[in-house]
Design a protein around this motif. Structure first.
Motif, PDB file in Angstrom:
ATOM      1  N   PHE A  16       0.851  -1.186   0.000  1.00  0.00           N
ATOM      2  CA  PHE A  16       0.000   0.000   0.000  1.00  0.00           C
ATOM      3  C   PHE A  16       0.887   1.236   0.000  1.00  0.00           C
ATOM      4  O   PHE A  16       1.799   1.343   0.821  1.00  0.00           O
ATOM      5  N   VAL A  17       0.613   2.153  -0.922  1.00  0.00           N
ATOM      6  CA  VAL A  17       1.442   3.351  -1.056  1.00  0.00           C
ATOM      7  C   VAL A  17       0.659   4.581  -0.607  1.00  0.00           C
ATOM      8  O   VAL A  17      -0.409   4.879  -1.154  1.00  0.00           O
ATOM      9  N   PHE A  18       1.192   5.298   0.372  1.00  0.00           N
ATOM     10  CA  PHE A  18       0.618   6.590   0.762  1.00  0.00           C
ATOM     11  C   PHE A  18       0.982   7.608  -0.319  1.00  0.00           C
ATOM     12  O   PHE A  18       2.157   7.895  -0.540  1.00  0.00           O
ATOM     13  N   HIS A  19      -0.031   8.152  -0.968  1.00  0.00           N
ATOM     14  CA  HIS A  19       0.204   9.027  -2.124  1.00  0.00           C
ATOM     15  C   HIS A  19       0.349  10.474  -1.643  1.00  0.00           C
ATOM     16  O   HIS A  19      -0.558  11.295  -1.799  1.00  0.00           O
ATOM     17  N   ASP A  20       1.495  10.793  -1.071  1.00  0.00           N
ATOM     18  CA  ASP A  20       1.664  12.100  -0.417  1.00  0.00           C
ATOM     19  C   ASP A  20       2.383  13.144  -1.266  1.00  0.00           C
ATOM     20  O   ASP A  20       2.718  14.223  -0.771  1.00  0.00           O
ATOM     21  N   GLU A 106       2.910  14.478  15.936  1.00  0.00           N
ATOM     22  CA  GLU A 106       3.566  14.589  14.641  1.00  0.00           C
ATOM     23  C   GLU A 106       3.586  16.046  14.184  1.00  0.00           C
ATOM     24  O   GLU A 106       2.740  16.849  14.568  1.00  0.00           O
ATOM     25  N   THR A 107       4.538  16.391  13.352  1.00  0.00           N
ATOM     26  CA  THR A 107       4.651  17.757  12.839  1.00  0.00           C
ATOM     27  C   THR A 107       3.805  17.970  11.596  1.00  0.00           C
ATOM     28  O   THR A 107       3.184  19.018  11.423  1.00  0.00           O
ATOM     29  N   THR A 108       3.778  16.977  10.718  1.00  0.00           N
ATOM     30  CA  THR A 108       3.086  17.111   9.445  1.00  0.00           C
ATOM     31  C   THR A 108       1.745  16.383   9.455  1.00  0.00           C
ATOM     32  O   THR A 108       1.545  15.420  10.200  1.00  0.00           O
ATOM     33  N   LEU A 109       0.852  16.834   8.596  1.00  0.00           N
ATOM     34  CA  LEU A 109      -0.436  16.173   8.443  1.00  0.00           C
ATOM     35  C   LEU A 109      -0.250  14.747   7.957  1.00  0.00           C
ATOM     36  O   LEU A 109      -0.903  13.822   8.457  1.00  0.00           O
ATOM     37  N   SER A 110       0.659  14.549   7.009  1.00  0.00           N
ATOM     38  CA  SER A 110       0.883  13.193   6.485  1.00  0.00           C
ATOM     39  C   SER A 110       1.437  12.275   7.570  1.00  0.00           C
ATOM     40  O   SER A 110       1.082  11.100   7.644  1.00  0.00           O
ATOM     41  N   GLY A 111       2.305  12.799   8.430  1.00  0.00           N
ATOM     42  CA  GLY A 111       2.833  11.999   9.524  1.00  0.00           C
ATOM     43  C   GLY A 111       1.739  11.570  10.485  1.00  0.00           C
ATOM     44  O   GLY A 111       1.705  10.416  10.943  1.00  0.00           O
ATOM     45  N   CYS A 112       0.833  12.494  10.788  1.00  0.00           N
ATOM     46  CA  CYS A 112      -0.303  12.191  11.662  1.00  0.00           C
ATOM     47  C   CYS A 112      -1.194  11.130  11.024  1.00  0.00           C
ATOM     48  O   CYS A 112      -1.561  10.136  11.661  1.00  0.00           O
ATOM     49  N   ASN A 113      -1.522  11.333   9.740  1.00  0.00           N
ATOM     50  CA  ASN A 113      -2.389  10.381   9.040  1.00  0.00           C
ATOM     51  C   ASN A 113      -1.770   8.996   8.978  1.00  0.00           C
ATOM     52  O   ASN A 113      -2.433   7.984   9.232  1.00  0.00           O
ATOM     53  N   LEU A 116      -1.854   7.086  12.319  1.00  0.00           N
ATOM     54  CA  LEU A 116      -3.186   6.589  12.639  1.00  0.00           C
ATOM     55  C   LEU A 116      -3.577   5.414  11.747  1.00  0.00           C
ATOM     56  O   LEU A 116      -4.092   4.396  12.219  1.00  0.00           O
ATOM     57  N   ILE A 117      -3.325   5.540  10.448  1.00  0.00           N
ATOM     58  CA  ILE A 117      -3.721   4.493   9.503  1.00  0.00           C
ATOM     59  C   ILE A 117      -2.941   3.212   9.745  1.00  0.00           C
ATOM     60  O   ILE A 117      -3.510   2.113   9.767  1.00  0.00           O
ATOM     61  N   LYS A 129       2.689  -4.117   3.165  1.00  0.00           N
ATOM     62  CA  LYS A 129       3.886  -3.294   3.325  1.00  0.00           C
ATOM     63  C   LYS A 129       3.535  -1.864   2.916  1.00  0.00           C
ATOM     64  O   LYS A 129       2.862  -1.658   1.914  1.00  0.00           O
ATOM     65  N   PHE A 130       3.999  -0.893   3.683  1.00  0.00           N
ATOM     66  CA  PHE A 130       3.666   0.499   3.423  1.00  0.00           C
ATOM     67  C   PHE A 130       4.854   1.257   2.837  1.00  0.00           C
ATOM     68  O   PHE A 130       5.993   1.091   3.291  1.00  0.00           O
ATOM     69  N   TYR A 131       4.557   2.094   1.848  1.00  0.00           N
ATOM     70  CA  TYR A 131       5.555   2.984   1.255  1.00  0.00           C
ATOM     71  C   TYR A 131       4.950   4.367   1.099  1.00  0.00           C
ATOM     72  O   TYR A 131       3.720   4.543   1.157  1.00  0.00           O
ATOM     73  N   ARG A 132       5.809   5.355   0.871  1.00  0.00           N
ATOM     74  CA  ARG A 132       5.374   6.725   0.599  1.00  0.00           C
ATOM     75  C   ARG A 132       5.816   7.109  -0.807  1.00  0.00           C
ATOM     76  O   ARG A 132       6.977   6.912  -1.172  1.00  0.00           O
TER      77      ARG A 132
END
Length: 231
Positions: A16-20, A106-113, A116-117, A129-132
């Protein structure tokens, strides 16, 4: 804390890729999710993460949360007020509270998300497996960018939600040797609703709603049933 359709993708995937790296949109669900407004109502309310002012066109990975963090207590109060009578509230509220309090550091919104996820996915025993995407050497836009992400991780199949039909180029994926699957769990849930404690089912709510009402086993059973219906 996105809706069930987001977590179904994680459940059904190996990677799963976090599309940031896409542009942040304040009108999207990137910084907010919906829960019920109160115990007995089908009306909804937003849980929104306040972010710092920023220029337009900034990628999600660069969006900073506000430094004042009392918003998290307001969110927790709303969750407790709405779900304190739910069947699985006592099983999961303390864990949600602890996890949300860690995420707010967390400092960033993506870090917070992402925190949690990933914690929710782990609680549901999901092993993707998670990637960004921000850590990948990729370029492009829209469907082309998604294809490049799939190529970069050696994907054989790309899983997309119903909304992707508006922009996804399936032929390009096929030519690249990557199959595509499109799911519509939202429509399935409308026909196969879980018990939300009221007579009227409300779709599109944060996974917190399902966790409070049917718990981990109920969510996984629902995902298995939906997956079987697609075969």
């Amino acid at each position: 804390m996105p809706w069930l359709g987001y977590f179904y993708k994680i459940y059904a995937s190996d990677v799963f890729v976090f599309h940031d790296i896409v542009d942040f949109s304040k009108a999207s669900y990137t910084k907010r999710c919906k829960i019920r407004r109160d115990k007995a109502s089908s009306q909804t309310t937003w849980l929104s993460v306040p972010v710092r002012r920023h220029k337009a066109g900034l990628p999600i990975s660069d969006i900073l949360m506000v430094e004042k963090r009392d918003w998290i207590l307001s969110h927790l109060h709303k969750i407790e007020n709405t779900y304190s009578g739910a069947r699985c509230f006592r099983d999961h509220y303390d864990w949600i509270r602890e996890t949300m309090l860690r995420a707010q550091l967390e400092t960033t919104l993506s870090g917070c998300n992402m925190l949690l996820i990933r914690e929710l996915a782990d609680k549901l025993s999901m092993r993707a497996k998670f990637y960004r995407s921000s850590e990948m050497q990729i370029t492009g836009n829209g469907s082309e960018l998604n294809l490049e992400i799939a190529r970069s991780i050696g994907a054989t199949t790309y899983l997309a939600g119903k909304g992707s039909e508006n922009y996804q180029d399936d032929d390009a994926f096929v030519k690249a040797g990557i199959g595509t699957i499109t799911h519509d769990i939202g429509a399935w849930l409308n026909k196969n609703p879980y018990d939300q404690g009221t007579g009227l089912f409300t779709g599109g709510l944060s996974i917190v709603d399902a966790l409070m009402h049917i718990g981990v086993d109920g969510i996984l059973s629902m995902f298995r049933e939906f997956q079987q219906s697609m075969q």
